[in-house]
Design a protein around this motif. Sequence first.
Motif, PDB file in Angstrom:
ATOM      1  N   VAL A   1       0.855  -1.193   0.000  1.00  0.00           N
ATOM      2  CA  VAL A   1       0.000   0.000   0.000  1.00  0.00           C
ATOM      3  C   VAL A   1       0.888   1.238   0.000  1.00  0.00           C
ATOM      4  CG1 VAL A   1      -1.802   1.267   1.222  1.00  0.00           C
ATOM      5  CG2 VAL A   1      -1.848  -1.248   1.183  1.00  0.00           C
TER       6      VAL A   1
ATOM      7  N   LYS B   1       0.039   4.393  -0.684  1.00  0.00           N
ATOM      8  CA  LYS B   1      -0.782   5.611  -0.770  1.00  0.00           C
ATOM      9  C   LYS B   1      -0.130   6.894  -0.261  1.00  0.00           C
ATOM     10  CE  LYS B   1      -3.332   4.367   3.396  1.00  0.00           C
ATOM     11  NZ  LYS B   1      -4.514   3.652   3.870  1.00  0.00           N
TER      12      LYS B   1
ATOM     13  N   ILE C   1      -7.913   0.513  -3.392  1.00  0.00           N
ATOM     14  CA  ILE C   1      -8.432   0.045  -2.090  1.00  0.00           C
ATOM     15  C   ILE C   1      -9.289   1.083  -1.382  1.00  0.00           C
ATOM     16  CG2 ILE C   1      -6.576  -1.647  -1.682  1.00  0.00           C
ATOM     17  CD1 ILE C   1      -5.248   0.415   0.157  1.00  0.00           C
TER      18      ILE C   1
ATOM     19  N   MET D   1     -12.019  -4.810   6.526  1.00  0.00           N
ATOM     20  CA  MET D   1     -11.101  -4.233   7.505  1.00  0.00           C
ATOM     21  C   MET D   1     -11.651  -4.499   8.892  1.00  0.00           C
ATOM     22  SD  MET D   1      -9.928  -0.462   6.302  1.00  0.00           S
ATOM     23  CE  MET D   1     -11.194  -0.239   5.072  1.00  0.00           C
TER      24      MET D   1
ATOM     25  N   MET E   1      -3.792  -5.793   7.547  1.00  0.00           N
ATOM     26  CA  MET E   1      -2.963  -4.625   7.277  1.00  0.00           C
ATOM     27  C   MET E   1      -1.716  -4.737   8.174  1.00  0.00           C
ATOM     28  SD  MET E   1      -6.214  -1.987   6.972  1.00  0.00           S
ATOM     29  CE  MET E   1      -5.486  -0.751   7.965  1.00  0.00           C
ATOM     30  N   SER E   2      -0.927  -3.662   8.247  1.00  0.00           N
ATOM     31  CA  SER E   2       0.342  -3.754   9.000  1.00  0.00           C
ATOM     32  C   SER E   2       0.159  -4.311  10.416  1.00  0.00           C
ATOM     33  CB  SER E   2       1.009  -2.379   9.085  1.00  0.00           C
ATOM     34  OG  SER E   2       1.474  -2.009   7.813  1.00  0.00           O
TER      35      SER E   2
ATOM     36  N   ARG F   1      -2.822  -6.409   2.750  1.00  0.00           N
ATOM     37  CA  ARG F   1      -2.576  -5.050   2.229  1.00  0.00           C
ATOM     38  C   ARG F   1      -1.719  -4.309   3.249  1.00  0.00           C
ATOM     39  NH1 ARG F   1      -8.111  -5.646   2.944  1.00  0.00           N
ATOM     40  NH2 ARG F   1      -7.891  -4.060   4.549  1.00  0.00           N
ATOM     41  N   ILE F   2      -0.441  -4.154   2.937  1.00  0.00           N
ATOM     42  CA  ILE F   2       0.484  -3.623   3.943  1.00  0.00           C
ATOM     43  C   ILE F   2       1.171  -2.353   3.451  1.00  0.00           C
ATOM     44  CG2 ILE F   2       2.559  -4.147   5.304  1.00  0.00           C
ATOM     45  CD1 ILE F   2       1.652  -7.017   5.451  1.00  0.00           C
ATOM     46  N   GLY F   3       1.053  -1.292   4.252  1.00  0.00           N
ATOM     47  CA  GLY F   3       1.674  -0.021   3.909  1.00  0.00           C
ATOM     48  C   GLY F   3       2.788   0.346   4.863  1.00  0.00           C
ATOM     49  N   SER F   4       2.441   0.779   6.067  1.00  0.00           N
ATOM     50  CA  SER F   4       3.441   1.356   6.973  1.00  0.00           C
ATOM     51  C   SER F   4       4.579   0.397   7.321  1.00  0.00           C
ATOM     52  CB  SER F   4       2.777   1.922   8.228  1.00  0.00           C
ATOM     53  OG  SER F   4       1.787   1.071   8.698  1.00  0.00           O
TER      54      SER F   4
HETATM   55  C1  PLP Z   1      -4.035   2.370   4.264  1.00  0.00           C
HETATM   56  C2  PLP Z   1      -4.724   1.083   4.057  1.00  0.00           C
HETATM   57  C3  PLP Z   1      -4.057  -0.129   4.272  1.00  0.00           C
HETATM   58  C4  PLP Z   1      -2.630  -0.228   4.783  1.00  0.00           C
HETATM   59  O1  PLP Z   1      -2.543   0.197   6.106  1.00  0.00           O
HETATM   60  P1  PLP Z   1      -1.163   0.032   6.930  1.00  0.00           P
HETATM   61  O2  PLP Z   1      -1.625   0.052   8.346  1.00  0.00           O
HETATM   62  O3  PLP Z   1      -0.320   1.208   6.563  1.00  0.00           O
HETATM   63  O4  PLP Z   1      -0.564  -1.262   6.556  1.00  0.00           O
HETATM   64  C5  PLP Z   1      -4.742  -1.312   3.991  1.00  0.00           C
HETATM   65  N1  PLP Z   1      -6.007  -1.303   3.546  1.00  0.00           N
HETATM   66  C6  PLP Z   1      -6.683  -0.157   3.329  1.00  0.00           C
HETATM   67  C7  PLP Z   1      -8.082  -0.232   2.828  1.00  0.00           C
HETATM   68  C8  PLP Z   1      -6.080   1.070   3.584  1.00  0.00           C
HETATM   69  O5  PLP Z   1      -6.757   2.195   3.373  1.00  0.00           O
END
Ligand code: PLP
Length: 216
Positions: free
Chosen positions: A23, A25, A67, A151, A192-193, A208-211
């Motif tokens: 992710v 974003k 997403i 989520m 997620m993270s 779905r991993i961002g941070s």
């Molecule tokens: C931002 C987001 C993520 C990733 O979140 P992190 O906590 O940064 O891993 C995953 N799914 C959705 C829908 C998001 O908006």
Amino acid sequence: MSIAENLQRIRASLKDGVSLVAVSKYHSAQEITQAYHAGQRLFAESKVQDLVTKAQALPSDIQWHMIGHLQRNKVKYIAPFISLIHSVDSLRLLSEIDKQASKHGRVIPCLLQVHVAQEQSKFGFAPQQIIPLLPELAQFPHVRIHGIMGMASFTQNTQQITQEFELLHALFQQIKQLNLPFTTIDTLSMGMSGDYSLAMDCGSTLVRIGSLIFEE
Ligand SMILES: *Cc1c(COP(=O)(O)O)cnc(C)c1O
């Protein structure tokens, strides 16, 4: 830790059959490029404008996922290239995706977003809306439903999170067993993270991993 090291560590922790979408974003084309050079090809954004800008600037073998909440009047901008839309939350949106996909001779893979968290702000269908809605999907030949996305609540309570992931997994199994001819149910997007290990324990196939990739 570098982005490449973070990715390596996360990949090593994935269960068999689980894919990772990065992710990106809040992150620049330069940071995405670092992840790309570390072998990452799936990236997700939550805004249409960012998808368009980044897809233009970055290598064409990246697969872009949407997403975030998607407005109908913006579907046209991503229809030519988007590889998976996780955030389908209405039939009107699905109908617009179908229309725009047909203009490009595409079938766009989509997930139905299901709301299981306690927060009111999160988008998505209620779990009990999903099964009754499935027969409607036959009207949209340019959309293919691959599963569901959800989520969990924003909480430290792992019991609560597990309960929500288990609900999503049960619904996913239920849809899969229906074997509807106009669907290919192979994707359960959750985790997620902060909660992806729990999500994998509950049957996630796509995290779905961002941070954890870009910020640690
Ligand atoms: C931002 C987001 C993520 C990733 O979140 P992190 O906590 O940064 O891993 C995953 N799914 C959705 C829908 C998001 O908006």
